[in-house]
Scaffold this motif. Structure first.
Motif, PDB file in Angstrom:
ATOM      1  N   ALA A 167      42.707  13.486  29.456  1.00 34.80           N
ATOM      2  CA  ALA A 167      41.551  12.662  29.058  1.00 34.80           C
ATOM      3  C   ALA A 167      40.346  12.979  29.941  1.00 34.80           C
ATOM      4  O   ALA A 167      39.220  13.109  29.453  1.00 34.80           O
ATOM      5  CB  ALA A 167      41.906  11.183  29.130  1.00 34.80           C
ATOM      6  N   ARG A 168      40.571  13.117  31.244  1.00 32.07           N
ATOM      7  CA  ARG A 168      39.454  13.429  32.142  1.00 32.07           C
ATOM      8  C   ARG A 168      38.879  14.808  31.847  1.00 32.07           C
ATOM      9  O   ARG A 168      37.663  15.002  31.829  1.00 32.07           O
ATOM     10  CB  ARG A 168      39.892  13.360  33.603  1.00 32.07           C
ATOM     11  N   LYS A 169      39.738  15.781  31.574  1.00 36.54           N
ATOM     12  CA  LYS A 169      39.253  17.122  31.261  1.00 36.54           C
ATOM     13  C   LYS A 169      38.451  17.119  29.954  1.00 36.54           C
ATOM     14  O   LYS A 169      37.442  17.812  29.840  1.00 36.54           O
ATOM     15  CB  LYS A 169      40.412  18.119  31.205  1.00 36.54           C
ATOM     16  N   ARG A 170      38.896  16.328  28.986  1.00 42.43           N
ATOM     17  CA  ARG A 170      38.133  16.202  27.731  1.00 42.43           C
ATOM     18  C   ARG A 170      36.783  15.545  27.989  1.00 42.43           C
ATOM     19  O   ARG A 170      35.765  15.983  27.463  1.00 42.43           O
ATOM     20  CB  ARG A 170      38.922  15.398  26.698  1.00 42.43           C
ATOM     21  N   GLU A 171      36.769  14.487  28.785  1.00 43.53           N
ATOM     22  CA  GLU A 171      35.507  13.801  29.101  1.00 43.53           C
ATOM     23  C   GLU A 171      34.537  14.737  29.805  1.00 43.53           C
ATOM     24  O   GLU A 171      33.339  14.725  29.506  1.00 43.53           O
ATOM     25  CB  GLU A 171      35.782  12.572  29.970  1.00 43.53           C
ATOM     26  N   ASP A 172      35.028  15.546  30.734  1.00 43.16           N
ATOM     27  CA  ASP A 172      34.171  16.501  31.440  1.00 43.16           C
ATOM     28  C   ASP A 172      33.585  17.526  30.470  1.00 43.16           C
ATOM     29  O   ASP A 172      32.385  17.809  30.499  1.00 43.16           O
ATOM     30  CB  ASP A 172      34.947  17.222  32.546  1.00 43.16           C
ATOM     31  N   ALA A 173      34.417  18.087  29.602  1.00 45.15           N
ATOM     32  CA  ALA A 173      33.934  19.086  28.636  1.00 45.15           C
ATOM     33  C   ALA A 173      32.956  18.455  27.649  1.00 45.15           C
ATOM     34  O   ALA A 173      31.943  19.068  27.288  1.00 45.15           O
ATOM     35  CB  ALA A 173      35.106  19.726  27.902  1.00 45.15           C
ATOM     36  N   LEU A 174      33.233  17.228  27.211  1.00 43.81           N
ATOM     37  CA  LEU A 174      32.310  16.529  26.307  1.00 43.81           C
ATOM     38  C   LEU A 174      30.974  16.259  26.979  1.00 43.81           C
ATOM     39  O   LEU A 174      29.918  16.350  26.341  1.00 43.81           O
ATOM     40  CB  LEU A 174      32.915  15.213  25.823  1.00 43.81           C
ATOM     41  N   ALA A 214      34.348  20.640  34.651  1.00 45.02           N
ATOM     42  CA  ALA A 214      34.435  21.498  33.465  1.00 45.02           C
ATOM     43  C   ALA A 214      34.264  22.975  33.832  1.00 45.02           C
ATOM     44  O   ALA A 214      34.982  23.830  33.305  1.00 45.02           O
ATOM     45  CB  ALA A 214      33.395  21.077  32.430  1.00 45.02           C
ATOM     46  N   LEU A 215      33.328  23.278  34.726  1.00 40.83           N
ATOM     47  CA  LEU A 215      33.156  24.674  35.149  1.00 40.83           C
ATOM     48  C   LEU A 215      34.426  25.192  35.816  1.00 40.83           C
ATOM     49  O   LEU A 215      34.841  26.331  35.583  1.00 40.83           O
ATOM     50  CB  LEU A 215      31.967  24.814  36.105  1.00 40.83           C
ATOM     51  N   ASN A 216      35.056  24.355  36.625  1.00 41.22           N
ATOM     52  CA  ASN A 216      36.311  24.744  37.267  1.00 41.22           C
ATOM     53  C   ASN A 216      37.387  25.003  36.215  1.00 41.22           C
ATOM     54  O   ASN A 216      38.096  26.015  36.273  1.00 41.22           O
ATOM     55  CB  ASN A 216      36.764  23.665  38.248  1.00 41.22           C
ATOM     56  N   ASP A 217      37.509  24.103  35.237  1.00 41.30           N
ATOM     57  CA  ASP A 217      38.512  24.280  34.181  1.00 41.30           C
ATOM     58  C   ASP A 217      38.249  25.542  33.367  1.00 41.30           C
ATOM     59  O   ASP A 217      39.181  26.266  33.007  1.00 41.30           O
ATOM     60  CB  ASP A 217      38.548  23.059  33.266  1.00 41.30           C
ATOM     61  N   LEU A 218      36.987  25.815  33.066  1.00 38.03           N
ATOM     62  CA  LEU A 218      36.646  27.024  32.316  1.00 38.03           C
ATOM     63  C   LEU A 218      37.013  28.278  33.107  1.00 38.03           C
ATOM     64  O   LEU A 218      37.577  29.226  32.562  1.00 38.03           O
ATOM     65  CB  LEU A 218      35.160  27.037  31.957  1.00 38.03           C
ATOM     66  N   ARG A 219      36.702  28.284  34.396  1.00 39.71           N
ATOM     67  CA  ARG A 219      37.045  29.450  35.223  1.00 39.71           C
ATOM     68  C   ARG A 219      38.552  29.633  35.343  1.00 39.71           C
ATOM     69  O   ARG A 219      39.052  30.761  35.286  1.00 39.71           O
ATOM     70  CB  ARG A 219      36.434  29.317  36.617  1.00 39.71           C
ATOM     71  N   LEU A 220      39.278  28.529  35.498  1.00 41.11           N
ATOM     72  CA  LEU A 220      40.743  28.643  35.562  1.00 41.11           C
ATOM     73  C   LEU A 220      41.296  29.217  34.263  1.00 41.11           C
ATOM     74  O   LEU A 220      42.183  30.072  34.273  1.00 41.11           O
ATOM     75  CB  LEU A 220      41.373  27.278  35.828  1.00 41.11           C
ATOM     76  N   THR A 221      40.770  28.741  33.141  1.00 37.28           N
ATOM     77  CA  THR A 221      41.243  29.208  31.834  1.00 37.28           C
ATOM     78  C   THR A 221      40.936  30.686  31.627  1.00 37.28           C
ATOM     79  O   THR A 221      41.822  31.473  31.266  1.00 37.28           O
ATOM     80  CB  THR A 221      40.608  28.364  30.709  1.00 37.28           C
ATOM     81  N   ILE A 222      39.694  31.069  31.872  1.00 33.98           N
ATOM     82  CA  ILE A 222      39.309  32.473  31.683  1.00 33.98           C
ATOM     83  C   ILE A 222      40.033  33.361  32.687  1.00 33.98           C
ATOM     84  O   ILE A 222      40.519  34.446  32.342  1.00 33.98           O
ATOM     85  CB  ILE A 222      37.775  32.638  31.778  1.00 33.98           C
ATOM     86  N   GLY A 223      40.137  32.909  33.927  1.00 33.11           N
ATOM     87  CA  GLY A 223      40.860  33.673  34.942  1.00 33.11           C
ATOM     88  C   GLY A 223      42.312  33.905  34.555  1.00 33.11           C
ATOM     89  O   GLY A 223      42.871  34.983  34.769  1.00 33.11           O
ATOM     90  N   THR A 224      42.930  32.888  33.959  1.00 34.53           N
ATOM     91  CA  THR A 224      44.315  33.044  33.492  1.00 34.53           C
ATOM     92  C   THR A 224      44.393  34.069  32.373  1.00 34.53           C
ATOM     93  O   THR A 224      45.284  34.912  32.349  1.00 34.53           O
ATOM     94  CB  THR A 224      44.876  31.686  33.019  1.00 34.53           C
ATOM     95  N   ARG A 225      43.458  33.994  31.437  1.00 36.53           N
ATOM     96  CA  ARG A 225      43.438  34.963  30.332  1.00 36.53           C
ATOM     97  C   ARG A 225      43.214  36.383  30.847  1.00 36.53           C
ATOM     98  O   ARG A 225      43.715  37.342  30.276  1.00 36.53           O
ATOM     99  CB  ARG A 225      42.364  34.600  29.304  1.00 36.53           C
ATOM    100  N   LEU A 226      42.450  36.512  31.940  1.00 40.15           N
ATOM    101  CA  LEU A 226      42.203  37.822  32.544  1.00 40.15           C
ATOM    102  C   LEU A 226      43.311  38.219  33.516  1.00 40.15           C
ATOM    103  O   LEU A 226      43.255  39.287  34.125  1.00 40.15           O
ATOM    104  CB  LEU A 226      40.855  37.819  33.289  1.00 40.15           C
TER     105      LEU A 226
END
Length: 194
Positions: A98-105, A137-149
């Motif tokens: 829920a917190r991650k969704r709120e941050d992205a929203l 949100a920036l942290n979550d985006l970097r973690l996600t992209i970093g994982t994909r890379l």
């Protein structure tokens, strides 16, 4: 201010962005929302007390990016630690999602409020609370992209090799986004600490 956050007098932050940057950030935040998912919403008319004590999943996600966003509390092969991780996940993952969704929203909403001028540039102004949501949100985006890379915690030299990818490499746009988000995150952290 172009390309990096600066402090505002009210304790928030501001950054100049152009239409392309706004579009990229918004798209990434929407993709993060889709990845995290809608979550478990209480049915209308359901017991609010029961919703407060709802249990989440006990198994880690199978998607590596989600597993990075929602890691096990205790990373060990010991049976007792696995059981403790499972219990911890059951009672925390719903709120964390829920917190991650709120941050992205918050990112999407603030980007939607930016007015651009005739040359396509605008200024994003964030309150202190919005700045903290952006940081999450920036942290979550970097973690996600970093994982994909496939950038891991112990890949200190890996990030340097990302700079040297040829333009023909299909990962290049994702690498550029990863590095750009890192620069934004760094300047936002510096701004909030000043």
């Amino acid at each position: 201010m172009a390309g990096h956050f600066e402090a505002t007098p009210d304790g928030g932050a501001a950054v100049a962005l152009d239409e392309v940057e706004i579009s990229i950030l918004r798209s990434l935040a929407v993709q993060l929302l889709e990845l995290v998912g809608p979550g478990d919403q209480a049915a209308e008319g359901s017991d609010p007390l029961a919703a407060l004590f709802a249990e989440g999943p006990s198994e880690p996600p199978t998607d590596p990016a989600l597993a990075r966003l929602f890691p096990d509390a205790y990373g060990d092969d010991d049976k007792e630690l696995r059981e403790a991780s499972s219990e911890f996940r059951r009672f925390t993952e719903i709120d964390l999602r829920a917190r991650k969704r709120e941050d992205a929203l918050a990112v999407v909403r603030s980007l939607d409020s930016v007015t651009t001028d005739e040359d396509g540039s605008g200024e994003l102004r964030l309150t202190a609370d919005e700045s903290r949501q952006w940081l999450g949100a920036l942290n979550d985006l970097r973690l996600t992209i970093g994982t994909r890379l496939e950038v891991g915690d112990d890949d200190q030299g890996q990030e340097g090799s990302l700079y040297r990818l040829p333009d023909s490499d299909p990962r290049k746009p994702m690498v550029l986004a990863y590095l750009w988000l890192g620069a934004l995150q760094e300047t936002l952290v510096e701004t909030l600490m000043s």
